[in-house]
Design an enzyme around this catalytic site. Structure first.
Site, PDB file in Angstrom:
ATOM      1  N   GLU A  26      -1.358  -5.216   8.593  1.00 49.98           N
ATOM      2  CA  GLU A  26      -0.413  -4.781   9.713  1.00 49.98           C
ATOM      3  C   GLU A  26      -1.025  -4.959  10.866  1.00 49.98           C
ATOM      4  OE1 GLU A  26       0.221  -0.635   8.955  1.00 49.98           O
ATOM      5  OE2 GLU A  26       1.166  -0.944   6.853  1.00 49.98           O
TER       6      GLU A  26
ATOM      7  N   GLU B  42       9.556  -4.342  10.568  1.00 52.39           N
ATOM      8  CA  GLU B  42       9.913  -2.930   9.776  1.00 52.39           C
ATOM      9  C   GLU B  42      10.565  -1.934  10.943  1.00 52.39           C
ATOM     10  OE1 GLU B  42       7.183  -0.875   6.929  1.00 52.39           O
ATOM     11  OE2 GLU B  42       8.592   1.011   6.933  1.00 52.39           O
TER      12      GLU B  42
ATOM     13  N   ASP C  39      -1.103  -6.184  -0.040  1.00 54.90           N
ATOM     14  CA  ASP C  39      -1.310  -5.574   1.021  1.00 54.90           C
ATOM     15  C   ASP C  39      -2.782  -5.310   1.201  1.00 54.90           C
ATOM     16  OD1 ASP C  39       0.527  -5.076   3.012  1.00 54.90           O
ATOM     17  OD2 ASP C  39       1.245  -3.139   1.900  1.00 54.90           O
TER      18      ASP C  39
ATOM     19  N   LYS D 190      -1.139  -9.468   2.954  1.00 57.43           N
ATOM     20  CA  LYS D 190      -0.602  -9.077   4.238  1.00 57.43           C
ATOM     21  C   LYS D 190      -1.399  -7.938   4.760  1.00 57.43           C
ATOM     22  CE  LYS D 190       3.416  -6.077   3.688  1.00 57.43           C
ATOM     23  NZ  LYS D 190       2.862  -4.703   4.420  1.00 57.43           N
TER      24      LYS D 190
ATOM     25  N   ASP E 208       0.944  -1.070   0.005  1.00 57.08           N
ATOM     26  CA  ASP E 208      -0.177   0.039   0.051  1.00 57.08           C
ATOM     27  C   ASP E 208       0.905   1.359  -0.021  1.00 57.08           C
ATOM     28  OD1 ASP E 208       0.767  -0.201   2.507  1.00 57.08           O
ATOM     29  OD2 ASP E 208      -1.178   0.104   3.561  1.00 57.08           O
ATOM     30  N   SER E 209       2.280   0.942   0.189  1.00 62.72           N
ATOM     31  CA  SER E 209       3.176   2.124  -0.300  1.00 62.72           C
ATOM     32  C   SER E 209       2.800   2.740  -1.883  1.00 62.72           C
ATOM     33  CB  SER E 209       4.620   1.801  -0.136  1.00 62.72           C
ATOM     34  OG  SER E 209       4.588   0.428  -0.951  1.00 62.72           O
TER      35      SER E 209
HETATM   36  O1  KIV Z   1       3.427  -0.867   1.549  1.00 65.21           O
HETATM   37  C1  KIV Z   1       4.613  -1.655   1.447  1.00 65.21           C
HETATM   38  O2  KIV Z   1       5.480  -1.202   0.514  1.00 65.21           O
HETATM   39  C2  KIV Z   1       5.125  -2.334   2.723  1.00 65.21           C
HETATM   40  C3  KIV Z   1       6.625  -2.588   2.963  1.00 65.21           C
HETATM   41  C4  KIV Z   1       7.158  -1.314   3.302  1.00 65.21           C
HETATM   42  C5  KIV Z   1       7.105  -3.850   3.439  1.00 65.21           C
HETATM   43  O3  KIV Z   1       4.292  -2.756   3.636  1.00 65.21           O
END
Ligand code: KIV
Length: 278
Positions: free
Chosen positions: A127, A194, A95, A125, A56-57
């Site tokens: 968090e 992280e 994500d 994934k 989600d970056s």
């Molecule tokens: O969203 C992302 O790119 C991430 C990485 C920083 C692990 O979660």
């Protein structure tokens, strides 16, 4: 005459990495993961990576948003499907965006099932540590492999107050260690750690049964992940833990300047770029 066509793709197509195979690499060869958000970039990164993370970056790298908080499930699904389409062998992990899974295990399942169905990804994934353990167990029991993400969790930026390193104080160190144990026990097949101090990453890696993937967490982890735009040098400012393997921002500007100069001087297009009359 037989009307049954046999497609013999098995001999040529590489087998895609699965979540169980990824998990089994604990303490073996280090695991390589990079983020990917688009089809062509997925195609280029795929031969070099064990996993591609549709992170989600993309909030910052693709959409110019100030944080990952505004990202939606539809955005993640569109980019996840593109990455799956143009990759062959890497495990694709998508994500779960903020607000799509935290309410209950049932909400997490509904959102994650959409991701799996509509992208073809091999895992999701999410968090969070101890608070997310019930959701991780619920998803894992219903066929959805979960990569957990602990330590610095960017979706919690408004609670954390920034993106600084975590685990420096005794209480926070203990809480993150407990988060790691909780998500691993709940059935996560891997855990992203992280922005934590090295001794904590090392202790977690030695303790939990599934592989740890570090980002700003030292080479002691079982694997590493970086945001691809950061490692390619697309941004002037990055976190301390980023290593730039190229300076694409500078090279793109040089190319754009060259093109603009040639257009303005009418030096482009040249004869070889023109269609002839037939
Ligand atoms: O969203 C992302 O790119 C991430 C990485 C920083 C692990 O979660």
């Amino acid at each position: 005459m037989s009307t049954t066509a046999t497609l013999n793709t098995a001999a040529t197509a590489p087998r895609r990495m699965t979540a169980p195979a990824f998990r089994a690499r604990k303490r073996a060869e280090p695991l390589v993961m990079l983020t990917a958000y688009t089809a062509r970039m997925a195609e280029l990164l795929d031969p070099h990576c064990d996993a591609l993370l549709v992170g989600d970056s993309l909030a910052q790298t693709i959409y110019g948003l100030p944080s990952t908080v505004p990202v939606t499930l539809d955005m993640m699904i569109a980019h996840g499907a593109a990455v799956v389409r143009e990759s062959r062998q890497a495990l694709v992990v998508v994500d779960m965006p903020f607000g799509s899974y935290e309410e209950s295990p049932e909400q997490a399942f509904r959102s994650a099932a959409r991701v799996m169905k509509e992208t073809g990804a091999g895992a999701i994934k999410l968090e969070g540590g101890q608070a997310m353990a019930p959701a991780i167990a619920y998803l894992a029991a219903r066929g959805i492999p979960v990569m957990a993400h602990i330590g610095l969790t960017p979706q919690a930026v408004n609670i954390l107050g920034g993106y600084g390193a975590r685990g420096r104080g005794e209480a926070e160190y203990a809480r993150i260690a407990a988060d790691a144990a909780a998500v691993a026990d709940a059935g996560a097949f891997s855990v992203v750690i992280e922005g934590v101090v090295e001794p904590l990453a090392q202790a977690i890696t030695q303790t939990i049964a599934c592989p740890t993937i570090g980002i700003g967490a030292s080479a002691q982890c079982d694997g590493q992940v970086l945001v691809v735009d950061d490692m390619l040098g697309m941004f002037e400012r990055t976190a301390r833990f980023v290593k730039r393997y190229d300076n694409l921002a500078e090279r793109i500007q040089t190319a754009a300047r060259g093109y603009a100069d040639e257009v303005r001087a009418r030096r482009f297009p040249e004869a070889q770029h023109l269609y002839g009359q037939t």
